[in-house]
Scaffold this active site. Structure first.
Site, PDB file in Angstrom:
ATOM      1  CG  HIS A 164     -16.461  13.808 -29.641  1.00  0.00           C
ATOM      2  ND1 HIS A 164     -16.466  15.051 -28.267  1.00  0.00           N
ATOM      3  CD2 HIS A 164     -17.964  14.550 -30.450  1.00  0.00           C
ATOM      4  CE1 HIS A 164     -17.887  16.474 -28.880  1.00  0.00           C
ATOM      5  NE2 HIS A 164     -18.190  15.661 -29.533  1.00  0.00           N
ATOM      6  CD  GLU A 269     -15.314  17.541 -30.800  1.00  0.00           C
ATOM      7  OE1 GLU A 269     -15.421  17.094 -31.212  1.00  0.00           O
ATOM      8  OE2 GLU A 269     -15.627  18.112 -30.120  1.00  0.00           O
TER       9      GLU A 269
END
Ligand code: BG6
Length: 302
Positions: A164, A269
């Site tokens: 992330h 991500e």
């Protein structure tokens, strides 16, 4: 010393230039800072509380074993993004000093017990698993590799994985993400799937999209005013989430400070989140992402 370990952090310094540096918080095995020649590449909220009590907003939180909230049986009791980012990882040590490379691990022993036991729903015993994350600091790059092991002699388990990554950008309104036209995308705000038609992703409002099955030969680039400032290379991570919370969503996130921080970040991500990875007994799954600083713009054919 190219690598130092404190109680809370692991710090890697590049042998050619001590201002090329990377910091990993053991809580979540979260890379919280990565500098090339003193210039920060990642975004981290100001005054982030790196106290091991809450997941870090910024840097590279690790998402495992579920992306977002899932209603699928076995995942429906888990909080958003699972337990990897809420667990204190074990620092295994240095695997190379040039380029500086370290490894951290997460197993049932370290996993946040309250959350971990919810993975798999009703079952006789919790899953036995092992995750290794290896982080390598190059002169102009950072590589993060993951290996997930199913340590069960007989049971299969399913999971998502996602790096992330919060990338720092000078101004989100002058920022583009390239190499996604023609890709199938699920828009988490519209709750609709469509094919990306725009030649590059631009940001003028809240954006939360999952691009599914993007050929990993395509590098993704973050371009600011005509210059590629970040390049993301992927291996075995076909899905790409592009996220910016913009004004209202940032206001609603208590920890999001300063409130205009969204102007200086974009999350790109890399992961496996469109479908779960199904890992058989004693199976091993591996993937990696490599982030690079400024490079030439490379546009891949659609
Ligand atoms: C992104 C999701 O990956 O993470 C967004 O696509 C989500 O929907 C964002 O809002 C941040 O999640 P969290 O749990 O860190 O606030």
């Amino acid at each position: 010393m190219p690598i130092t370990s404190t109680e809370t952090h692991v710090i890697l310094t590049h042998p050619d230039d001590e201002s090329t540096e990377l910091q990993i918080l053991k809580y979540g095995a979260t890379v919280v800072s990565w500098k090339i020649h003193g210039e920060e590449q990642l975004w981290l909220l100001e005054g982030a509380k790196l106290d091991g009590l809450r997941p870090v907003r910024g840097g590279v939180p690790l998402v495992f074993p579920v992306f977002g909230k899932s209603s699928k049986a076995g995942f429906d009791q888990l909080p958003q993004h699972g337990f990897a980012r809420n667990s204190e990882w074990d620092f295994l040590g240095v695997t190379s000093s040039d380029p500086p490379t370290v490894q951290l691990a997460l197993s049932p022993e370290e996993a946040n017990p309250d959350i971990y036991q919810k993975w798999g729903g009703e079952k006789e015993e919790n899953y036995n698993f092992l995750v290794f994350v290896t982080v390598e600091l190059g002169a102009q790059s950072m590589k993060m590799s993951v290996e997930v092991q199913n340590r069960e002699p007989e049971r299969v388990f399913n999971f998502n994985w996602l790096f992330h990554t919060y990338l720092r950008v000078p101004d989100i309104e002058d920022t583009l993400v390239t190499n996604l036209p023609g890709e199938k995308c699920y828009d988490q705000l519209l709750k609709e799937s469509y094919e990306e038609k725009a030649p590059a992703v631009q940001f003028h409002q809240e954006t939360d999209r999952i691009y599914i099955n993007v050929d990993t030969k395509k590098d993704l680039q973050v371009v600011h005013l005509g210059k590629a400032i970040h390049t993301i290379k992927r291996d075995n991570l076909p899905d790409v989430v592009v996220w910016n919370p913009w004004i209202e969503k940032s206001k609603g996130m208590g920890d999001f400070e300063p409130k205009d921080g969204y102007k200086h970040m974009v999350c790109v991500e890399a992961g496996k989140v469109g479908e779960f990875v199904e890992l058989g007994p004693m199976g091993i799954w591996k993937a990696s992402q490599e982030l690079k600083g400024g490079e030439d713009i490379k546009l891949h054919a659609v």
